[in-house]
Write a protein that holds these residues in place. Structure first.
Motif, PDB file in Angstrom:
ATOM      1  N   ALA A 230       0.810  -1.215   0.000  1.00 18.38           N
ATOM      2  CA  ALA A 230       0.000   0.000   0.000  1.00 18.38           C
ATOM      3  C   ALA A 230       0.848   1.272   0.000  1.00 18.38           C
ATOM      4  O   ALA A 230       0.500   2.264  -0.650  1.00 18.38           O
ATOM      5  CB  ALA A 230      -0.940   0.001   1.204  1.00 18.38           C
ATOM      6  N   ASP A 231       1.972   1.253   0.715  1.00 18.61           N
ATOM      7  CA  ASP A 231       2.789   2.463   0.825  1.00 18.61           C
ATOM      8  C   ASP A 231       3.424   2.860  -0.511  1.00 18.61           C
ATOM      9  O   ASP A 231       3.796   4.020  -0.705  1.00 18.61           O
ATOM     10  CB  ASP A 231       3.898   2.261   1.863  1.00 18.61           C
ATOM     11  CG  ASP A 231       3.349   2.172   3.290  1.00 18.61           C
ATOM     12  OD1 ASP A 231       2.200   2.607   3.490  1.00 18.61           O
ATOM     13  OD2 ASP A 231       4.065   1.648   4.156  1.00 18.61           O
ATOM     14  N   ALA A 232       3.558   1.912  -1.420  1.00 21.49           N
ATOM     15  CA  ALA A 232       4.199   2.208  -2.704  1.00 21.49           C
ATOM     16  C   ALA A 232       3.203   2.620  -3.778  1.00 21.49           C
ATOM     17  O   ALA A 232       3.612   3.025  -4.869  1.00 21.49           O
ATOM     18  CB  ALA A 232       4.976   0.978  -3.187  1.00 21.49           C
TER      19      ALA A 232
ATOM     20  N   TRP B 123       0.834   5.201  -4.084  1.00 22.57           N
ATOM     21  CA  TRP B 123       0.799   6.601  -4.520  1.00 22.57           C
ATOM     22  C   TRP B 123       2.106   7.029  -5.191  1.00 22.57           C
ATOM     23  O   TRP B 123       2.080   7.685  -6.240  1.00 22.57           O
ATOM     24  CB  TRP B 123       0.464   7.522  -3.372  1.00 22.57           C
ATOM     25  CG  TRP B 123       0.551   8.972  -3.783  1.00 22.57           C
ATOM     26  CD1 TRP B 123       1.440   9.900  -3.360  1.00 22.57           C
ATOM     27  CD2 TRP B 123      -0.276   9.629  -4.752  1.00 22.57           C
ATOM     28  NE1 TRP B 123       1.236  11.097  -3.995  1.00 22.57           N
ATOM     29  CE2 TRP B 123       0.180  10.964  -4.863  1.00 22.57           C
ATOM     30  CE3 TRP B 123      -1.343   9.218  -5.545  1.00 22.57           C
ATOM     31  CZ2 TRP B 123      -0.389  11.873  -5.719  1.00 22.57           C
ATOM     32  CZ3 TRP B 123      -1.927  10.132  -6.393  1.00 22.57           C
ATOM     33  CH2 TRP B 123      -1.445  11.456  -6.486  1.00 22.57           C
TER      34      TRP B 123
END
Length: 363
Positions: free
Chosen positions: A350-352, A354
């Motif tokens: 998820a952190d990658a 955007w």
């Protein structure tokens, strides 16, 4: 590479094709498979070899400039292996340290995949190297001066170049009438062999091929939009242009939306392909997903807006939409690339998400 350089290349190629690649030229090539005079005009300017280093027989330039050429090739439905000569076969040859042959060159995937059901192998013989296997749906193989392929060997993956005259060519065409031949190799002598370097493999070829088709689709979609808008503004019913009727206007809006989406996606992927590592996976996966989906939507909306006229051979639209339908599946369709794109994003976490989305937009 600057935006201005890319636009100048596109303008030069567009001007050349506008005067020479007529509807009649394309129709004739669909019967004969080839437009040699048109190839000679592009070759004189070195356009098919853009992005191939000069020291290997190319003219230099960037991936973005090569894709700008392909947009114009797609816009005018030019029946030529421009993508194969430079961006694909030329790239493989130059990367492996081989000189790029003069004349049209072609290639196709040879891994066991959705695009190619057979492999090609190469092995040493007492007199040199010999290739065996089958390469399916090779664009313009019957007209090429050389066929460049990836081949498996006991020593690892190799880049091979061979004379198609030494192979058995089984003619074939796609829906647009463009040659998509099967090349049968039965211990065929190979002119040149070099070990495939890092970054040159089946996946990299598939990625570059997908980028080439996204650029072609972007060009064809732009031309479809232009001729549909022109037709619906000139065609009158009940005293006004049919473009002013709500139902027709809705088709034109969809055409414009899809054309701009594929154009933006293809150009971002091409611009981000100018690094040493080549086209970036997420950019190209997104571009081919958008392009393959847009190809069907653009064709449907254009034919709805133009009605029966759009189905006639006398009208240019059919030449373009048959190419849209053909190119959307080559080097993987929407299902393949959307699945790969989704898997890559999910694996990254998820952190990658955007940063991956924003990277393409910013670049």
């Amino acid at each position: 590479m600057s935006r201005g350089d890319t636009e100048l290349v596109a303008e030069a190629v567009g001007e050349l094709l506008r005067g020479r690649c007529t509807q009649e030229t394309v129709a004739a090539a669909e019967r004969t498979g080839w437009a040699p005079e048109l190839w000679a005009g592009l070759a004189e300017g070195g356009f098919p070899w853009i992005s191939v280093p000069e020291e290997r027989g190319g003219v230099g330039g960037t991936v973005a400039e090569a894709c700008a050429v392909l947009e114009q090739v797609g816009r005018y439905a030019a029946p030529l292996p421009v993508a194969e000569t430079g961006l694909l076969a030329g790239w493989m040859s130059a990367s492996a340290g081989l000189d790029v042959p003069a004349g049209p060159v072609t290639t196709a995937p040879t891994a066991r995949s959705v695009d190619a059901p057979a492999t090609v192998t190469v092995q040493r013989t007492s007199s040199g190297w010999a290739a065996s296997g089958r390469a399916a749906r090779v664009p313009w193989a019957r007209e090429a001066s050389r066929v460049v392929l990836l081949a498996d060997s006991p020593d690892g993956l190799q880049v091979i170049s061979l004379d198609p005259a030494t192979a058995h060519i089984e003619p074939g065409v796609n829906l647009a009438g463009e040659p998509r031949d099967t090349v049968h190799l039965d211990d065929v002598a190979v002119d040149a062999v070099a070990e495939a370097p890092a970054g040159v493999d089946h996946d990299a070829l598939l990625l570059r091929g997908a980028l080439s088709r996204a650029a072609l689709i972007a060009g064809a979609a732009g031309r479809v939009l232009d001729i549909t808008v022109t037709y619906t503004n000139e065609r009158r019913q009940f005293g006004r242009p049919v473009a002013r009727f709500q139902a027709v206007a809705a088709h034109l809006v969809k055409l414009a939306e899809q054309t701009e989406a594929v154009r933006m996606a293809a150009r971002v992927a091409a611009a981000n392909g100018g690094t040493a590592s080549g086209p970036w996976f997420l950019d190209v996966a997104a571009a081919k997903t958008v392009a393959s989906e847009a190809a069907g939507l653009v064709a449907a909306a254009a034919h709805q807006a133009t009605g029966a006229m759009g189905m006639t051979r006398e009208y240019e639209l059919g030449q373009l939409t048959r190419r849209l339908w053909s190119w959307r599946e080559e080097y993987g369709g929407e299902l393949l690339w959307s699945t790969r794109l989704g898997a890559a994003l999910a694996d990254a976490g998820a952190d990658a998400l955007w940063p991956a989305i924003a990277r393409g937009a910013v670049a």
